[in-house]
Design a protein around this motif. Structure first.
Motif, mmCIF file in Angstrom:
data_model
loop_
_atom_site.group_PDB
_atom_site.id
_atom_site.type_symbol
_atom_site.label_atom_id
_atom_site.label_comp_id
_atom_site.label_asym_id
_atom_site.label_seq_id
_atom_site.Cartn_x
_atom_site.Cartn_y
_atom_site.Cartn_z
ATOM 1 N N ASN A 37 7.663 5.542 -45.490
ATOM 2 C CA ASN A 37 8.850 4.759 -45.142
ATOM 3 C C ASN A 37 9.576 5.318 -43.914
ATOM 4 O OD1 ASN A 37 8.395 2.993 -47.237
ATOM 5 N ND2 ASN A 37 9.724 4.074 -48.650
ATOM 6 N N TRP A 38 9.393 6.603 -43.639
ATOM 7 C CA TRP A 38 10.026 7.202 -42.455
ATOM 8 C C TRP A 38 9.480 6.609 -41.162
ATOM 9 C CZ3 TRP A 38 14.382 9.733 -42.574
ATOM 10 C CH2 TRP A 38 14.766 10.363 -43.761
ATOM 11 N N LEU A 39 8.285 6.054 -41.215
ATOM 12 C CA LEU A 39 7.711 5.434 -40.025
ATOM 13 C C LEU A 39 8.527 4.226 -39.561
ATOM 14 C CD1 LEU A 39 5.290 5.573 -38.078
ATOM 15 C CD2 LEU A 39 4.072 4.060 -39.643
ATOM 16 N N LEU A 40 9.295 3.621 -40.449
ATOM 17 C CA LEU A 40 10.105 2.458 -40.104
ATOM 18 C C LEU A 40 11.287 2.811 -39.206
ATOM 19 C CD1 LEU A 40 10.066 0.625 -43.528
ATOM 20 C CD2 LEU A 40 8.762 0.062 -41.469
ATOM 21 N N ILE A 41 11.557 4.081 -39.032
ATOM 22 C CA ILE A 41 12.638 4.493 -38.131
ATOM 23 C C ILE A 41 12.221 4.324 -36.667
ATOM 24 C CG2 ILE A 41 13.918 6.521 -37.338
ATOM 25 C CD1 ILE A 41 14.240 7.322 -40.192
ATOM 26 N N VAL A 42 10.932 4.427 -36.399
ATOM 27 C CA VAL A 42 10.444 4.339 -35.015
ATOM 28 C C VAL A 42 10.841 3.019 -34.353
ATOM 29 C CG1 VAL A 42 8.371 4.282 -33.573
ATOM 30 C CG2 VAL A 42 8.588 5.976 -35.390
ATOM 31 N N PRO A 43 10.602 1.832 -34.965
ATOM 32 C CA PRO A 43 10.990 0.603 -34.274
ATOM 33 C C PRO A 43 12.506 0.398 -34.175
ATOM 34 C CG PRO A 43 9.795 0.086 -36.305
ATOM 35 C CD PRO A 43 9.819 1.569 -36.162
ATOM 36 N N ILE A 44 13.275 1.172 -34.917
ATOM 37 C CA ILE A 44 14.736 1.078 -34.805
ATOM 38 C C ILE A 44 15.236 1.950 -33.665
ATOM 39 C CG2 ILE A 44 16.909 1.601 -35.979
ATOM 40 C CD1 ILE A 44 15.453 0.912 -38.615
ATOM 41 N N VAL A 45 14.721 3.159 -33.566
ATOM 42 C CA VAL A 45 15.203 4.121 -32.576
ATOM 43 C C VAL A 45 14.623 3.860 -31.186
ATOM 44 C CG1 VAL A 45 15.198 6.579 -31.977
ATOM 45 C CG2 VAL A 45 15.649 5.871 -34.314
ATOM 46 N N PHE A 63 11.781 -4.155 -18.103
ATOM 47 C CA PHE A 63 12.631 -4.428 -19.259
ATOM 48 C C PHE A 63 12.058 -5.528 -20.147
ATOM 49 C CE2 PHE A 63 16.018 -6.918 -21.240
ATOM 50 C CZ PHE A 63 16.616 -5.949 -22.020
ATOM 51 N N TYR A 64 11.589 -6.618 -19.553
ATOM 52 C CA TYR A 64 11.148 -7.769 -20.342
ATOM 53 C C TYR A 64 9.838 -7.501 -21.079
ATOM 54 C CZ TYR A 64 14.857 -10.228 -17.999
ATOM 55 O OH TYR A 64 16.087 -10.600 -17.552
ATOM 56 N N TRP A 65 8.857 -6.929 -20.391
ATOM 57 C CA TRP A 65 7.606 -6.725 -21.112
ATOM 58 C C TRP A 65 7.686 -5.545 -22.064
ATOM 59 C CZ3 TRP A 65 4.958 -2.225 -20.264
ATOM 60 C CH2 TRP A 65 5.083 -1.587 -19.037
ATOM 61 N N LEU A 66 8.615 -4.633 -21.838
ATOM 62 C CA LEU A 66 8.795 -3.538 -22.786
ATOM 63 C C LEU A 66 9.431 -4.035 -24.088
ATOM 64 C CD1 LEU A 66 8.089 -0.582 -22.808
ATOM 65 C CD2 LEU A 66 10.380 -0.069 -22.006
ATOM 66 N N GLN A 67 10.268 -5.067 -23.995
ATOM 67 C CA GLN A 67 10.833 -5.661 -25.207
ATOM 68 C C GLN A 67 9.725 -6.258 -26.079
ATOM 69 O OE1 GLN A 67 14.105 -5.429 -26.151
ATOM 70 N NE2 GLN A 67 14.211 -4.097 -24.369
ATOM 71 N N ILE A 68 8.750 -6.895 -25.448
ATOM 72 C CA ILE A 68 7.608 -7.439 -26.191
ATOM 73 C C ILE A 68 6.794 -6.299 -26.811
ATOM 74 C CG2 ILE A 68 5.504 -8.823 -26.012
ATOM 75 C CD1 ILE A 68 8.120 -10.408 -25.634
ATOM 76 N N ALA A 69 6.664 -5.200 -26.088
ATOM 77 C CA ALA A 69 5.947 -4.038 -26.626
ATOM 78 C C ALA A 69 6.689 -3.459 -27.833
ATOM 79 C CB ALA A 69 5.768 -2.978 -25.549
ATOM 80 N N PHE A 70 8.033 -3.464 -27.791
ATOM 81 C CA PHE A 70 8.818 -2.979 -28.927
ATOM 82 C C PHE A 70 8.563 -3.844 -30.161
ATOM 83 C CE2 PHE A 70 12.299 -1.161 -25.949
ATOM 84 C CZ PHE A 70 11.546 -0.036 -25.744
ATOM 85 N N ILE A 71 8.416 -5.138 -29.971
ATOM 86 C CA ILE A 71 8.107 -6.028 -31.097
ATOM 87 C C ILE A 71 6.742 -5.672 -31.682
ATOM 88 C CG2 ILE A 71 7.587 -8.423 -31.727
ATOM 89 C CD1 ILE A 71 9.716 -9.232 -29.624
ATOM 90 N N ALA A 72 5.774 -5.434 -30.820
ATOM 91 C CA ALA A 72 4.437 -5.071 -31.291
ATOM 92 C C ALA A 72 4.464 -3.750 -32.063
ATOM 93 C CB ALA A 72 3.468 -4.979 -30.108
#
Length: 69
Positions: free
Chosen positions: A17-25, A46-55
């Motif tokens: 469950n600690w892995l879920l902190i990565v997409p938040i931080v 900025f724009y394509w990095l936001q898509i990478a954050f979703i992935a």
């Protein structure tokens, strides 16, 4: 599917469950996307990095789901 006795408490204390902190931080680290270059298909960083954050979020959620199933 496993069943548990109604008297036993549910255990959600998995280290996965600690892995879920990565997409938040990760999106909160502004130094990662505080630039215009490099561009990908004409889009600024900025724009394509936001898509990478979703992935990254989808991948982390999938891994945690499969490992704690």
């Amino acid at each position: 599917m496993t069943t548990r006795d109604p008297g036993q408490p549910r255990s959600d204390r998995s280290p996965w469950n600690w892995l879920l902190i990565v997409p938040i931080v990760l999106p909160l680290c502004t130094f990662l996307f505080n630039a215009d270059q490099p561009r990908l298909a004409g889009f600024p960083l900025f724009y394509w990095l936001q898509i990478a954050f979703i992935a990254v979020g989808v991948a982390a959620t999938t891994i945690v789901y499969r490992m704690t199933k």
